[in-house]
Design an enzyme around this catalytic site. Structure first.
Site, mmCIF file in Angstrom:
data_model
loop_
_atom_site.group_PDB
_atom_site.id
_atom_site.type_symbol
_atom_site.label_atom_id
_atom_site.label_comp_id
_atom_site.label_asym_id
_atom_site.label_seq_id
_atom_site.Cartn_x
_atom_site.Cartn_y
_atom_site.Cartn_z
ATOM 1 N N HIS A 1 53.689 34.939 52.079
ATOM 2 C CA HIS A 1 52.177 35.263 52.350
ATOM 3 C C HIS A 1 51.863 34.013 53.170
ATOM 4 C CE1 HIS A 1 47.946 35.893 51.709
ATOM 5 N NE2 HIS A 1 47.903 34.553 51.200
ATOM 6 N N GLY B 1 41.445 28.053 36.373
ATOM 7 C CA GLY B 1 40.777 27.802 37.416
ATOM 8 C C GLY B 1 39.753 28.743 37.522
HETATM 9 O O1 TXD Z 1 46.446 35.473 48.679
HETATM 10 C C1 TXD Z 1 46.594 34.612 48.005
HETATM 11 N N1 TXD Z 1 47.499 34.327 47.239
HETATM 12 C C2 TXD Z 1 45.446 33.466 48.416
HETATM 13 C C3 TXD Z 1 45.387 32.244 47.582
HETATM 14 C C4 TXD Z 1 44.121 33.926 48.821
HETATM 15 C C5 TXD Z 1 43.022 33.412 48.820
HETATM 16 C C6 TXD Z 1 43.095 31.674 48.232
HETATM 17 N N2 TXD Z 1 44.553 31.480 47.824
HETATM 18 C C7 TXD Z 1 44.227 30.130 47.145
HETATM 19 O O2 TXD Z 1 43.782 30.335 45.704
HETATM 20 C C8 TXD Z 1 43.649 29.122 47.492
HETATM 21 O O3 TXD Z 1 44.559 28.306 48.739
HETATM 22 C C9 TXD Z 1 43.675 27.972 46.409
HETATM 23 O O4 TXD Z 1 45.046 27.364 46.321
HETATM 24 C C10 TXD Z 1 43.414 28.971 45.350
HETATM 25 C C11 TXD Z 1 42.036 29.018 44.618
HETATM 26 O O5 TXD Z 1 41.210 29.306 45.709
HETATM 27 P P1 TXD Z 1 39.621 29.185 45.190
HETATM 28 O O6 TXD Z 1 38.735 29.586 46.644
HETATM 29 O O7 TXD Z 1 39.282 29.684 43.865
HETATM 30 O O8 TXD Z 1 39.450 27.575 45.255
HETATM 31 P P2 TXD Z 1 38.333 26.779 44.350
HETATM 32 O O9 TXD Z 1 37.159 27.445 44.199
HETATM 33 O O10 TXD Z 1 38.360 25.504 44.801
HETATM 34 O O11 TXD Z 1 38.903 26.813 42.810
HETATM 35 C C12 TXD Z 1 40.007 25.937 42.571
HETATM 36 C C13 TXD Z 1 39.606 25.678 41.014
HETATM 37 C C14 TXD Z 1 38.448 24.470 41.075
HETATM 38 O O12 TXD Z 1 37.397 24.789 40.361
HETATM 39 C C15 TXD Z 1 39.131 23.205 40.495
HETATM 40 O O13 TXD Z 1 38.211 22.403 39.752
HETATM 41 C C16 TXD Z 1 40.382 23.813 39.766
HETATM 42 O O14 TXD Z 1 40.863 24.867 40.637
HETATM 43 N N3 TXD Z 1 41.414 23.012 39.530
HETATM 44 C C17 TXD Z 1 42.128 22.930 38.060
HETATM 45 N N4 TXD Z 1 41.969 23.569 37.345
HETATM 46 C C18 TXD Z 1 43.033 23.629 36.373
HETATM 47 N N5 TXD Z 1 43.865 22.424 36.400
HETATM 48 C C19 TXD Z 1 44.084 21.402 37.472
HETATM 49 N N6 TXD Z 1 44.715 20.585 37.372
HETATM 50 C C20 TXD Z 1 43.068 21.675 38.816
HETATM 51 N N7 TXD Z 1 42.736 21.285 39.909
HETATM 52 C C21 TXD Z 1 41.686 21.871 40.414
#
Ligand code: TXD
Length: 319
Positions: free
Chosen positions: A176, A10
């Site tokens: 969380h 990610g």
């Molecule tokens: O405290 C915590 N755990 C939380 C977690 C705090 C804040 C955000 N939280 C969660 O982290 C949020 O609800 C998301 O589920 C994740 C990632 O958050 P982010 O803000 O980094 O999301 P983005 O910017 O959308 O990035 C997600 C990336 C994006 O670039 C997609 O193209 C990629 O994930 N993506 C994938 N990568 C690999 N494989 C698959 N299948 C895939 N699908 C999407």
């Protein structure tokens, strides 16, 4: 000795920040994976080009294929979708569970000896799914949430008392979610417990209750402000603290979503609890004593996590 290898699955808002922070701390070489073409490649190159200015040595690369994460020592997973205003964390299960199954398979194949830190929401269910899908030992797969929730609690308290954040400690237990359990009794300033600080008129019980409530809703507060996504600087900093404790065998006592096999009366569930993180991964789950009201709040949080996991089992029964 060769540098550690850190794989970031990610390369979005949190992933990019993880890469920058891991570089700044010279934790090792960094490979960014994403399904989005160009994003991991572009962000890793951009951060590499900052390294001469920021003064750190690290090899950074971006990829859309899992084999490049081969042999990673640490894998930090943010793959999936974040919340938008009006969405609850559990609304993300449908999409993010499938992503965890894909990511788990990739880790099992290419980085089975890694220490895996899951960040994707809904965190307590996604880390459970990631461990099942990857088949890695439960002590090598943890979720990042407690360090973030405790950091929010600590910041609000430091602001309230006008003291250094470095001297504020705080504990948050449970899932969380909005029913997480900020432990007032175990939080304070330089060892002075919060209840004593209230008695010393540093603050009032009402203001402490308001800070606990703001901590519980900390994620939603930022989602509503940003509108297009969720928090990413503090989540990334929190995961890097956990990765550092593993890579440098610091044996930090940190709140993390860890696999419970009976601790706190819970079995086969991931939940935010105090753990010791060292070179073996989760080396100890620390069972602190809870009074009746704390236990009741924890039980409520456990029930919420069990509900999320039950929903995952319905969607993916073979996990
Ligand atoms: O405290 C915590 N755990 C939380 C977690 C705090 C804040 C955000 N939280 C969660 O982290 C949020 O609800 C998301 O589920 C994740 C990632 O958050 P982010 O803000 O980094 O999301 P983005 O910017 O959308 O990035 C997600 C990336 C994006 O670039 C997609 O193209 C990629 O994930 N993506 C994938 N990568 C690999 N494989 C698959 N299948 C895939 N699908 C999407």
């Amino acid at each position: 000795m060769a540098r550690a290898k850190i794989a970031l699955i990610g390369a979005g808002q949190i992933g990019g920040t993880l890469a920058l922070l891991a570089g700044l701390k010279e934790l090792g070489d960094i490979v960014m994976f994403d399904v989005a073409e160009g994003i991991p490649q572009g962000k890793s190159l951009d951060i590499a080009e900052a390294s001469p200015v920021l003064g750190f040595d690290a090899k950074l690369s971006g990829t859309n294929s899992y084999e490049v994460i081969e042999g990673a020592d640490v894998v930090i997973v943010t793959a999936g979708v974040p919340r938008k205003p009006g969405m609850s964390r559990s609304d993300l299960i449908g999409i993010n569970l499938k992503v965890m199954e894909q990511v788990g398979a990739g880790i099992a194949k290419y980085a089975p000896d890694a220490f895996v830190i899951c960040i994707t929401n809904p965190l307590d269910a996604m880390v459970w799914a990631l461990q099942k899908a990857s088949g890695l030992p439960t002590h090598k797969v943890v979720g990042m949430a407690g360090v973030l929730d405790s950091a929010r609690f600590r910041y609000f308290l430091a602001d309230e008392f006008d003291v250094s954040v470095e001297d504020v400690t705080a504990f948050v237990l449970g899932g969380h979610g909005d029913d997480m359990v900020p432990l007032v009794r175990y939080s304070g300033v330089a060892g002075i417990p919060l209840p004593d600080l209230v008695a010393m008129n540093w603050t009032t019980q009402e203001r402490v209750d308001a800070i606990v409530d703001r901590t519980r809703k900390g994620g939603g507060e930022i989602v509503n402000l940003l509108k297009t996504g969720s928090a990413f600087y503090a989540p990334a900093a929190s995961a890097i603290e956990m990765a550092t404790s593993y890579l440098r065998d610091k044996k930090r006592l940190l709140p993390a979503a860890a696999f419970l096999s009976g601790e706190y009366g819970v079995k086969d569930l991931y939940l935010g609890v105090p753990v010791i993180i060292g070179a073996k991964g989760v080396e100890r789950v620390v069972e602190i004593s809870l009074d009746k009201s704390e236990r009741a709040m924890l039980d409520k949080s456990i029930a919420s996590v069990q509900e999320l996991v039950a929903e995952c089992r319905k969607i993916a029964p073979d996990l």
